[in-house]
Design a protein around this motif. Structure first.
Motif, PDB file in Angstrom:
ATOM      1  N   TYR A   5       0.844  -1.186   0.000  1.00 28.30           N
ATOM      2  CA  TYR A   5       0.000   0.000   0.000  1.00 28.30           C
ATOM      3  C   TYR A   5       0.888   1.247   0.000  1.00 28.30           C
ATOM      4  O   TYR A   5       1.572   1.521   0.990  1.00 28.30           O
ATOM      5  N   TYR A 190      -8.884   6.327  -4.109  1.00 28.47           N
ATOM      6  CA  TYR A 190      -7.944   6.134  -3.006  1.00 28.47           C
ATOM      7  C   TYR A 190      -8.673   6.207  -1.683  1.00 28.47           C
ATOM      8  O   TYR A 190      -9.873   6.484  -1.638  1.00 28.47           O
ATOM      9  N   ILE A 236      -4.103  -0.130  -3.284  1.00 29.06           N
ATOM     10  CA  ILE A 236      -4.759   1.172  -3.292  1.00 29.06           C
ATOM     11  C   ILE A 236      -3.909   2.175  -2.514  1.00 29.06           C
ATOM     12  O   ILE A 236      -3.291   1.839  -1.497  1.00 29.06           O
ATOM     13  N   TRP A 237      -3.842   3.382  -3.020  1.00 21.68           N
ATOM     14  CA  TRP A 237      -3.136   4.438  -2.294  1.00 21.68           C
ATOM     15  C   TRP A 237      -3.896   4.786  -1.016  1.00 21.68           C
ATOM     16  O   TRP A 237      -5.128   4.876  -1.016  1.00 21.68           O
TER      17      TRP A 237
END
Length: 272
Positions: A5, A190, A236-237
């Motif tokens: 991540y 995000y 995912i950011w």
């Protein structure tokens, strides 16, 4: 597992921090990126203006390059009945200069078709620079729920428009991991991560105060964070947004490290 991540230091975690120091704090705490406030939310003043200041922009970029920090999201457009998209173009251009892939946007326009039209126009300008627009829903905004945000994204008709999923706002607007599961994953651009007690704030004013200065660290509260993470891509950011008035006396770097350490511990726990 946390290494899958990418992590960005949110503006509110180091609220009041000048942008050069924000980048330095992000580097010192081990973040991949930093988010900067380029335009103030409606009704608030911008403490450290960046747009239009070429010397400051160059300085921020130089420090970031030297420290190996990229830029992630820019805050924050607000769709209003009187929105003039032309006035926003310098903000998009500044975000592009920083290489930001995302700009946040909220909606305070009660007329959905007008909001969608203005969103589409700014999304077109953003698309020319490879930037996506992430709608942040909040219970006190016109776009109050994740379903509102999804409907606005669809109504814009643009494929570079999606949702900023803030765990606090999801909870406080009546949402849950099931609400996220019901929507296409690709809409979730995000995640802004924090925790909170299960008890809802009594009023919108209380909810605003909580969002800006009383967020708990991941795993400190009662939210369904593990269940939520199971609904999201493993790469995912994550924007670490953990402002709390109780740590006002800490340095900006200490605040950044506090959010980073708790986030990494939480993400590591997902693997066990």
């Amino acid at each position: 597992m946390h290494q899958t991540y990418p992590l960005s230091l949110a503006y509110l975690t180091v609220f009041g921090c000048p942008p050069v120091e924000h980048v330095q704090a992000a580097a010192a705490a081990g973040y991949d990126a930093a988010g900067l406030r380029l335009i103030a939310p409606h009704g608030l003043e911008l403490a450290h203006p960046i747009v239009g200041d070429k010397a400051l922009t160059r300085q921020i970029k130089t420090v970031a390059a030297d420290l190996g920090v990229s830029f992630f999201d820019g805050e924050v457009f607000t769709l209003l009945p009187q929105t003039d998209v032309e006035a926003w173009l310098p903000v998009i251009e500044t975000a592009a200069e920083f290489g930001m892939p995302i700009m946040q946007i909220t909606s305070e326009d009660p007329e959905g078709s007008r909001a969608a039209d203005n969103l589409g126009q700014i999304a077109d300008a953003a698309a020319r620079h490879g930037i996506k627009m992430a709608i942040e829903f909040m219970r006190w905004r016109a776009a109050a729920t994740i379903e509102d945000a999804a409907a606005l994204a669809r109504a814009s008709g643009r494929d570079n428009v999606g949702i900023l999923l803030d765990t606090l706002h999801l909870s406080r607007s009546g949402g849950s991991p099931a609400s996220v599961a019901a929507l296409p994953r690709e809409l979730m651009l995000y995640l802004q991560l924090c925790d909170a007690p299960s008890a809802q704030p009594a009023s919108d004013a209380d909810a605003i105060a909580e969002a800006r200065g009383a967020r708990l660290l991941p795993a400190e509260g009662d939210l369904w964070l593990k269940e939520l993470m199971a609904q999201l891509p493993s790469d995912i950011w994550i924007s670490v947004e953990t402002p709390h008035e109780s740590v006002a006396g800490l340095s900006f770097t200490e605040k950044a490290k506090r959010g980073m350490q708790a986030t990494r511990a939480f993400l590591d726990s997902l693997a066990t």
